[in-house]
Design a protein around this motif. Structure first.
Motif, PDB file in Angstrom:
ATOM      1  N   ILE A   1     -78.572  41.775  24.327  1.00 16.66           N
ATOM      2  CA  ILE A   1     -79.248  40.895  25.299  1.00 16.66           C
ATOM      3  C   ILE A   1     -80.754  41.158  25.274  1.00 16.66           C
ATOM      4  O   ILE A   1     -81.555  40.218  25.331  1.00 16.66           O
ATOM      5  CB  ILE A   1     -78.664  41.088  26.710  1.00 16.66           C
ATOM      6  CG1 ILE A   1     -77.216  40.600  26.744  1.00 16.66           C
ATOM      7  CG2 ILE A   1     -79.502  40.362  27.758  1.00 16.66           C
ATOM      8  CD1 ILE A   1     -76.453  40.985  28.003  1.00 16.66           C
ATOM      9  N   TYR A   2     -81.133  42.419  25.158  1.00 21.81           N
ATOM     10  CA  TYR A   2     -82.547  42.800  25.088  1.00 21.81           C
ATOM     11  C   TYR A   2     -83.225  42.143  23.886  1.00 21.81           C
ATOM     12  O   TYR A   2     -84.321  41.596  24.002  1.00 21.81           O
ATOM     13  CB  TYR A   2     -82.646  44.328  25.012  1.00 21.81           C
ATOM     14  CG  TYR A   2     -84.042  44.873  24.916  1.00 21.81           C
ATOM     15  CD1 TYR A   2     -84.875  44.918  26.032  1.00 21.81           C
ATOM     16  CD2 TYR A   2     -84.528  45.374  23.713  1.00 21.81           C
ATOM     17  CE1 TYR A   2     -86.163  45.440  25.949  1.00 21.81           C
ATOM     18  CE2 TYR A   2     -85.816  45.898  23.622  1.00 21.81           C
ATOM     19  CZ  TYR A   2     -86.622  45.921  24.746  1.00 21.81           C
ATOM     20  OH  TYR A   2     -87.888  46.438  24.663  1.00 21.81           O
ATOM     21  N   GLU A   3     -82.570  42.185  22.742  1.00 18.86           N
ATOM     22  CA  GLU A   3     -83.121  41.541  21.543  1.00 18.86           C
ATOM     23  C   GLU A   3     -83.254  40.039  21.742  1.00 18.86           C
ATOM     24  O   GLU A   3     -84.238  39.433  21.313  1.00 18.86           O
ATOM     25  CB  GLU A   3     -82.246  41.845  20.323  1.00 18.86           C
ATOM     26  CG  GLU A   3     -82.374  43.271  19.840  1.00 18.86           C
ATOM     27  CD  GLU A   3     -81.461  43.597  18.675  1.00 18.86           C
ATOM     28  OE1 GLU A   3     -80.451  42.884  18.458  1.00 18.86           O
ATOM     29  OE2 GLU A   3     -81.761  44.576  17.964  1.00 18.86           O
ATOM     30  N   GLU A   4     -82.255  39.425  22.391  1.00 12.59           N
ATOM     31  CA  GLU A   4     -82.322  37.991  22.673  1.00 12.59           C
ATOM     32  C   GLU A   4     -83.503  37.676  23.588  1.00 12.59           C
ATOM     33  O   GLU A   4     -84.236  36.708  23.362  1.00 12.59           O
ATOM     34  CB  GLU A   4     -81.021  37.509  23.328  1.00 12.59           C
ATOM     35  CG  GLU A   4     -79.817  37.533  22.417  1.00 12.59           C
ATOM     36  CD  GLU A   4     -78.507  37.308  23.157  1.00 12.59           C
ATOM     37  OE1 GLU A   4     -78.504  37.149  24.401  1.00 12.59           O
ATOM     38  OE2 GLU A   4     -77.467  37.294  22.479  1.00 12.59           O
ATOM     39  N   ALA A   5     -83.692  38.496  24.608  1.00 11.49           N
ATOM     40  CA  ALA A   5     -84.802  38.305  25.546  1.00 11.49           C
ATOM     41  C   ALA A   5     -86.142  38.423  24.826  1.00 11.49           C
ATOM     42  O   ALA A   5     -87.047  37.611  25.051  1.00 11.49           O
ATOM     43  CB  ALA A   5     -84.711  39.315  26.688  1.00 11.49           C
ATOM     44  N   ASN A   6     -86.254  39.419  23.954  1.00 12.08           N
ATOM     45  CA  ASN A   6     -87.495  39.601  23.207  1.00 12.08           C
ATOM     46  C   ASN A   6     -87.765  38.415  22.282  1.00 12.08           C
ATOM     47  O   ASN A   6     -88.919  38.001  22.116  1.00 12.08           O
ATOM     48  CB  ASN A   6     -87.469  40.898  22.405  1.00 12.08           C
ATOM     49  CG  ASN A   6     -87.589  42.121  23.278  1.00 12.08           C
ATOM     50  OD1 ASN A   6     -88.054  42.056  24.408  1.00 12.08           O
ATOM     51  ND2 ASN A   6     -87.154  43.255  22.753  1.00 12.08           N
ATOM     52  N   GLU A   7     -86.730  37.884  21.701  1.00 11.09           N
ATOM     53  CA  GLU A   7     -86.881  36.711  20.830  1.00 11.09           C
ATOM     54  C   GLU A   7     -87.346  35.500  21.651  1.00 11.09           C
ATOM     55  O   GLU A   7     -88.250  34.770  21.233  1.00 11.09           O
ATOM     56  CB  GLU A   7     -85.558  36.397  20.113  1.00 11.09           C
ATOM     57  CG  GLU A   7     -85.628  35.210  19.180  1.00 11.09           C
ATOM     58  CD  GLU A   7     -86.600  35.380  18.017  1.00 11.09           C
ATOM     59  OE1 GLU A   7     -87.094  34.354  17.521  1.00 11.09           O
ATOM     60  OE2 GLU A   7     -86.875  36.525  17.606  1.00 11.09           O
TER      61      GLU A   7
END
Length: 136
Positions: A42-48
């Motif tokens: 989820i963190y990676e998705e948010a950063n993207e």
């Protein structure tokens, strides 16, 4: 396999680690580490989303994992960037609401002062226009 999965987690390769932890669910703390990989994904998705300037969506994702890594800081930065975007688009009321929530984050107070000045000038122009209309 457990050592491989923990190494992948340390390397922030969340999807690969998740697959292994899912297989090892009953081994040691694999279930908790699997949950950690889900937060990482989820963190990676948010950063993207953040990198695509999709700030509202990024904020929602960071909210889901507010205690993970620097999600809290990243959320504040996304809120700040959203406020600046609203400011640049002359959406002063929306920008103002966002900036008030941020307190003294970055240049929030400076932008708030500029907004208040702009809104005051706009109100004075409206009053002046109404006065001129009444005179005619």
């Amino acid at each position: 396999l457990y050592e491989e999965a923990t190494a992948l987690l340390e390397e922030e390769k969340y999807k690969e680690a998740a697959i292994i932890f899912l297989k090892l669910r009953d081994f040691r703390d694999s279930e908790e580490l699997y949950d950690e990989t889900q937060k990482g994904i989820i963190y990676e998705e948010a950063n993207e989303l953040f990198s695509q300037a999709r700030y509202n969506e990024a904020i929602e994702k960071y909210d889901e994992i507010i205690d993970f890594s620097d999600s809290s800081d990243r959320k504040m930065e996304a809120q700040y960037q959203l406020a600046l975007e609203e400011f640049m688009n002359n959406h002063y009321e929306t920008a103002r609401q966002l900036l008030v929530k941020l307190g003294d984050y970055e240049d929030s107070e400076l932008y708030l002062a500029q907004i208040d000045l702009s809104l005051t000038e706009d109100n004075q122009n409206i009053i002046y226009s109404e006065d001129m209309a009444l005179k005619n």
